[in-house]
Write a protein that holds these residues in place. Structure first.
Motif, PDB file in Angstrom:
ATOM      1  N   MET A 112       0.804  -1.218   0.000  1.00  0.00           N
ATOM      2  CA  MET A 112       0.000   0.000   0.000  1.00  0.00           C
ATOM      3  C   MET A 112       0.838   1.270   0.000  1.00  0.00           C
ATOM      4  O   MET A 112       0.306   2.372   0.103  1.00  0.00           O
ATOM      5  CB  MET A 112      -0.958  -0.037   1.191  1.00  0.00           C
ATOM      6  CG  MET A 112      -1.835  -1.278   1.156  1.00  0.00           C
ATOM      7  SD  MET A 112      -3.069  -1.339   2.443  1.00  0.00           S
ATOM      8  CE  MET A 112      -3.493  -3.087   2.406  1.00  0.00           C
ATOM      9  N   LEU A 113       2.158   1.110  -0.105  1.00  0.00           N
ATOM     10  CA  LEU A 113       3.013   2.284  -0.249  1.00  0.00           C
ATOM     11  C   LEU A 113       2.775   2.943  -1.605  1.00  0.00           C
ATOM     12  O   LEU A 113       2.809   2.279  -2.641  1.00  0.00           O
ATOM     13  CB  LEU A 113       4.486   1.880  -0.154  1.00  0.00           C
ATOM     14  CG  LEU A 113       5.060   1.576   1.230  1.00  0.00           C
ATOM     15  CD1 LEU A 113       6.451   0.966   1.086  1.00  0.00           C
ATOM     16  CD2 LEU A 113       5.114   2.831   2.089  1.00  0.00           C
TER      17      LEU A 113
ATOM     18  N   VAL B 250       0.675  -2.943  19.728  1.00  0.00           N
ATOM     19  CA  VAL B 250       0.347  -2.701  18.323  1.00  0.00           C
ATOM     20  C   VAL B 250      -1.101  -3.096  18.063  1.00  0.00           C
ATOM     21  O   VAL B 250      -1.645  -3.985  18.723  1.00  0.00           O
ATOM     22  CB  VAL B 250       1.304  -3.496  17.398  1.00  0.00           C
ATOM     23  CG1 VAL B 250       1.152  -4.997  17.591  1.00  0.00           C
ATOM     24  CG2 VAL B 250       1.121  -3.117  15.931  1.00  0.00           C
ATOM     25  N   THR B 251      -1.727  -2.438  17.104  1.00  0.00           N
ATOM     26  CA  THR B 251      -3.086  -2.807  16.722  1.00  0.00           C
ATOM     27  C   THR B 251      -3.050  -4.001  15.787  1.00  0.00           C
ATOM     28  O   THR B 251      -2.014  -4.354  15.226  1.00  0.00           O
ATOM     29  CB  THR B 251      -3.810  -1.666  15.983  1.00  0.00           C
ATOM     30  OG1 THR B 251      -3.289  -1.551  14.648  1.00  0.00           O
ATOM     31  CG2 THR B 251      -3.658  -0.350  16.708  1.00  0.00           C
ATOM     32  N   ASP B 252      -4.207  -4.609  15.585  1.00  0.00           N
ATOM     33  CA  ASP B 252      -4.362  -5.562  14.496  1.00  0.00           C
ATOM     34  C   ASP B 252      -4.628  -4.762  13.220  1.00  0.00           C
ATOM     35  O   ASP B 252      -4.743  -3.537  13.240  1.00  0.00           O
ATOM     36  CB  ASP B 252      -5.508  -6.539  14.796  1.00  0.00           C
ATOM     37  CG  ASP B 252      -5.309  -7.892  14.122  1.00  0.00           C
ATOM     38  OD1 ASP B 252      -4.708  -7.930  13.028  1.00  0.00           O
ATOM     39  OD2 ASP B 252      -5.757  -8.906  14.675  1.00  0.00           O
ATOM     40  N   TRP B 253      -4.728  -5.466  12.109  1.00  0.00           N
ATOM     41  CA  TRP B 253      -4.912  -4.872  10.781  1.00  0.00           C
ATOM     42  C   TRP B 253      -6.137  -3.942  10.778  1.00  0.00           C
ATOM     43  O   TRP B 253      -7.265  -4.387  10.948  1.00  0.00           O
ATOM     44  CB  TRP B 253      -5.100  -6.008   9.784  1.00  0.00           C
ATOM     45  CG  TRP B 253      -5.339  -5.646   8.361  1.00  0.00           C
ATOM     46  CD1 TRP B 253      -6.515  -5.237   7.815  1.00  0.00           C
ATOM     47  CD2 TRP B 253      -4.396  -5.709   7.291  1.00  0.00           C
ATOM     48  NE1 TRP B 253      -6.369  -5.035   6.472  1.00  0.00           N
ATOM     49  CE2 TRP B 253      -5.075  -5.322   6.117  1.00  0.00           C
ATOM     50  CE3 TRP B 253      -3.048  -6.058   7.196  1.00  0.00           C
ATOM     51  CZ2 TRP B 253      -4.447  -5.278   4.870  1.00  0.00           C
ATOM     52  CZ3 TRP B 253      -2.432  -6.013   5.962  1.00  0.00           C
ATOM     53  CH2 TRP B 253      -3.118  -5.625   4.821  1.00  0.00           C
TER      54      TRP B 253
ATOM     55  N   LEU C 167      -5.585   0.003   0.263  1.00  0.00           N
ATOM     56  CA  LEU C 167      -5.820  -0.949  -0.822  1.00  0.00           C
ATOM     57  C   LEU C 167      -7.171  -1.636  -0.718  1.00  0.00           C
ATOM     58  O   LEU C 167      -7.835  -1.890  -1.712  1.00  0.00           O
ATOM     59  CB  LEU C 167      -4.700  -1.997  -0.836  1.00  0.00           C
ATOM     60  CG  LEU C 167      -4.709  -3.005  -1.990  1.00  0.00           C
ATOM     61  CD1 LEU C 167      -4.583  -2.288  -3.325  1.00  0.00           C
ATOM     62  CD2 LEU C 167      -3.574  -4.017  -1.833  1.00  0.00           C
ATOM     63  N   TYR C 168      -7.611  -1.960   0.498  1.00  0.00           N
ATOM     64  CA  TYR C 168      -8.858  -2.706   0.679  1.00  0.00           C
ATOM     65  C   TYR C 168      -9.957  -1.855   1.317  1.00  0.00           C
ATOM     66  O   TYR C 168     -10.785  -2.347   2.072  1.00  0.00           O
ATOM     67  CB  TYR C 168      -8.600  -3.955   1.524  1.00  0.00           C
ATOM     68  CG  TYR C 168      -7.617  -4.900   0.881  1.00  0.00           C
ATOM     69  CD1 TYR C 168      -7.873  -5.449  -0.373  1.00  0.00           C
ATOM     70  CD2 TYR C 168      -6.422  -5.228   1.518  1.00  0.00           C
ATOM     71  CE1 TYR C 168      -6.967  -6.304  -0.980  1.00  0.00           C
ATOM     72  CE2 TYR C 168      -5.511  -6.086   0.918  1.00  0.00           C
ATOM     73  CZ  TYR C 168      -5.790  -6.624  -0.330  1.00  0.00           C
ATOM     74  OH  TYR C 168      -4.884  -7.471  -0.928  1.00  0.00           O
ATOM     75  N   GLY C 169      -9.950  -0.573   1.023  1.00  0.00           N
ATOM     76  CA  GLY C 169     -11.028   0.280   1.489  1.00  0.00           C
ATOM     77  C   GLY C 169     -10.796   0.917   2.845  1.00  0.00           C
ATOM     78  O   GLY C 169     -11.661   1.644   3.349  1.00  0.00           O
ATOM     79  N   ASN C 170      -9.639   0.658   3.460  1.00  0.00           N
ATOM     80  CA  ASN C 170      -9.328   1.305   4.731  1.00  0.00           C
ATOM     81  C   ASN C 170      -8.712   2.680   4.474  1.00  0.00           C
ATOM     82  O   ASN C 170      -8.463   3.065   3.336  1.00  0.00           O
ATOM     83  CB  ASN C 170      -8.367   0.433   5.547  1.00  0.00           C
ATOM     84  CG  ASN C 170      -8.939  -0.939   5.845  1.00  0.00           C
ATOM     85  OD1 ASN C 170      -8.416  -1.951   5.417  1.00  0.00           O
ATOM     86  ND2 ASN C 170     -10.039  -0.968   6.584  1.00  0.00           N
ATOM     87  N   SER C 171      -8.458   3.417   5.539  1.00  0.00           N
ATOM     88  CA  SER C 171      -7.926   4.765   5.389  1.00  0.00           C
ATOM     89  C   SER C 171      -6.476   4.741   4.913  1.00  0.00           C
ATOM     90  O   SER C 171      -5.710   3.829   5.233  1.00  0.00           O
ATOM     91  CB  SER C 171      -8.021   5.509   6.722  1.00  0.00           C
ATOM     92  OG  SER C 171      -9.376   5.677   7.090  1.00  0.00           O
TER      93      SER C 171
END
Length: 675
Positions: free
Chosen positions: A54-55, A302-305, A336-340
């Motif tokens: 996603m870079l 850390v957070t999850d995805w 890439l998958y609709g996230n921010s």
């Protein structure tokens, strides 16, 4: 003399403590010095983790001071070889080290049963099998071997081990947990952590970081409280709500984390689930008050995805809530998958600090924790991977560890009239969807996020005309997946192999496709392992669809689940596929002795079948070393595994766990036979 020994021991202990204190002081002074030099932009960048896919550009690593990258499932370099990974990560690291303060990247990956994203890596049994071994020594060896292969490819951090305590077999992540028993999970946690994090002698003491996950209660969610829609799949229990009192949460799900912290785990990942309606990613009580203050966890959280995205509110409020709750590093991971987008995250996090919604002291605490982990694993001194280390990936030594782990994880559940072990001079007909399917052996989290089913040509060639058409392929996948059948995936499978687009797949096209899209070149299917163990020709017959079963001999049926993970694997029925059921019916009609090996990520509903089986082995998801299955089948190793999960009779009993008021399983927790 005794007094002298005591004095020496006390002095040695003092020197050890003094040495550790001195090292920590040196580290803390170094980290504090860096924090004081950093601008807000640099701090925000360090708290940002992006999936490499996603870079927008590699140069963004330097431009935005990114602190971490990851490869999610299937996020691989164009050259998915050990050397290809080293080259890719070194290229990213070069960008990070071009910045003013030269703070290195930490690169993470889900190496959850071996370095499973890398073609050529050693892939071990999933945790459900290791839990049935209940053997800390083999868990340590598996994770130490994994750490070697992770470090050999230039990576620094595995998002593992999963120390969940799963309570419902319908959950698509059941196999990631060692056991339904808090005691077994806790017992294996120390070995799981230290196996990953102990210094790697083969690389001169190099270290990687482990990540205990998912904090907390991920295995205790209630059926039908999940809601995420992933394509055609609705998450029914994954990411759902854990309905427990605080006392119950502490008793069932907290002990493994106490052990992980005691073992020195460097990072902990927060869970997607809610606890009594509150998302864990936004819970200040769970992250800051319990984990950091009460348990005194000093590592990185850390957070999850895209985990913060599920907190109620808009994205900016998600950022504010999660960071103030105690999150240190956010797996954004990108758009890439609709996230921010990570640039949106960076902009909003900086804005939130500048306006006072997040105190700078909270940011500095997060940065301190991130930099300490990087320091502890030696990234400031040795940030680059080495191509010559890549030769350690898939080594014979690690393969032997895998074979031993498989042997120890298998559970013998039925053995009528001592049908097992098989004799090496007897005729055996091998049938079933899993006999020659490495994808089924490995399960999810293997090369791709959801894994990959790898049926062979023979099982697909329904009419035995030595070519495949679309109807044969779709017919197989429909009966192998039933309600989980995805027409798009089946069509894609066919089109990728039909190189000349003539509507047929020849054997040559099939083989060429496998070479172009390698899955596990060194993997050994159960069929191949048995063929390799038997010297005499003509004793082993492979008849995957059970179409020509002659009288006499023994039938070995390898059946089970196709690969899945997370909510895609949430399944209300957890039974055998219609494909395998049809095969078993033919076996029953033949009147031959029948031994069944089940490949699955959980106990399956088999009550209507098991009375027809003379022998039954739960092999779980053993990974690439099919030789370990053959070792048990032929008596080269007498089974030692015991069920770490209760095996239900039917779905009406679910969830079923030892200690339930009404406990009447098909096979109880702790059950397992031997020869």
């Amino acid at each position: 003399m005794k007094i002298s020994y005591k004095i020496v021991n006390v002095l040695s202990l003092c020197l050890l403590v003094s040495g550790c204190t001195s090292k920590e002081q040196t580290r803390d002074e170094f980290v504090q010095g860096l924090v004081e030099k950093m601008t807000l932009d640099e701090k925000v960048g360090q708290m940002t983790q992006v999936d490499k896919r996603m870079l927008d550009s590699e140069s963004d690593i330097a431009k935005y001071f990114l602190g971490s990258l990851l490869s999610g499932g299937g996020s691989v370099p164009a050259d998915n070889t050990p050397g290809g990974w080293v080259d890719m990560i070194n290229s990213y690291q070069k960008q990070a080290l071009s910045t003013r303060l030269k703070i290195p990247l930490i690169y993470g990956i889900d190496a959850v049963h071996g370095h499973n994203n890398v073609v050529g890596a050693t892939v071990f049994p999933h945790n459900i099998g290791l839990g049935c071994s209940n053997n800390p020594d083999i868990v340590y060896k598996v994770n130490q071997a994994t750490a070697v292969e992770v470090a050999a490819t230039g990576l620094h951090w595995t998002f593992s081990p999963c120390i969940t305590v799963p309570k419902d077999d319908r959950w698509g992540r059941q196999y990631e947990g060692f056991s339904e028993s808090t005691e077994i999970v806790t017992r294996l946690t120390h070995a799981a952590i230290t196996g990953y994090e102990d210094a790697l002698d083969v690389f001169g003491g190099k270290k990687i970081a482990a990540c205990a996950k998912h904090f907390i209660g991920d295995g205790g969610t209630t059926w039908e409280t999940g809601s995420l829609q992933e394509g055609m799949h609705t998450y029914k229990i994954d990411r759902g709500n854990t309905k427990l009192t605080e006392e119950e949460l502490r008793k069932i799900h907290l002990p493994p984390y106490l052990e992980a912290i005691k073992a020195g785990v460097k990072t902990i990942m927060i869970s997607y689930n809610s606890w009594n309606g509150v998302k864990c990613h936004g819970s200040k009580f769970l992250i800051n008050d319990l984990l950091k203050e009460e348990l005194n966890f000093e590592g990185l959280v850390v957070t999850d995805w895209a985990g913060i995205d599920e907190i109620p509110g808009d994205y900016k409020s998600d950022i504010i809530t999660s960071i103030n709750a105690g999150i240190d590093l956010v797996m954004v991971p990108g758009a890439l998958y609709g996230n921010s987008h990570y640039k949106t995250f960076i902009e909003l996090l900086k804005e939130s600090v500048e306006e006072g919604s997040i105190p700078l002291s909270r940011i500095d605490d997060a940065i301190t924790r991130i930099l300490r982990v990087k320091y502890d694993i030696g990234l400031f001194d040795d940030p680059y991977g080495k191509v010559d280390h890549a030769s350690q990936v898939g080594s014979e030594k690690n393969r032997q560890v895998a074979r031993n782990a498989v042997k120890m994880s298998m559970v013998l559940l039925k053995n009528e009239l001592n049908v097992l072990p098989l004799k090496k001079n007897q005729k055996v007909t091998i049938v079933g969807s899993g006999a020659n399917n490495l994808g089924m052996q490995n399960g999810g989290w293997t090369v791709e996020w959801q894994g990959r089913s790898t049926p062979d040509f023979k099982i697909l060639d329904n009419n035995n005309d030595e070519k495949l058409d679309l109807s044969e392929v779709t017919s197989y996948f429909k009966s192998a997946y039933d309600a989980k059948y995805d027409a798009g995936s089946a069509n894609g499978f066919f089109k990728n192999m039909d190189k000349d687009s003539d509507g047929d797949i020849s054997m040559d096209e099939f083989k060429k496709s496998k070479l172009e899209s390698p899955y596990q070149p060194s993997g050994t299917s159960i069929l191949n392992a048995i063929e390799g163990a038997i010297d005499s020709e003509g004793l082993i017959t492979y008849d995957p669809r059970a179409e020509d079963l002659s009288k006499g001999g023994v039938i070995l049926a390898v059946v089970g689940e196709n690969p899945y993970t997370e909510g895609v694997g949430d399944n209300p029925t957890i039974g055998l596929s219609s494909f395998d059921t049809a095969i078993l019916e033919r076996c029953y009609e033949s009147g031959n002795k029948l031994v069944v090996v089940v490949l699955s990520g959980r106990p399956l509903i088999i009550e209507d079948h098991v009375s027809n089986w003379d022998g039954l082995i739960a092999a779980w998801l053993p990974g690439m070393a099919g030789e370990g299955v053959s070792d048990v089948l032929y008596g080269d190793y007498s089974p030692t595994g015991k069920l770490s999960y209760s095996w239900p009779k039917n779905t009406d009993q679910l969830p079923l766990n030892e200690g339930d008021a009404e406990y009447d399983p098909l096979f109880p927790f702790g059950y397992g036979l031997s020869y």
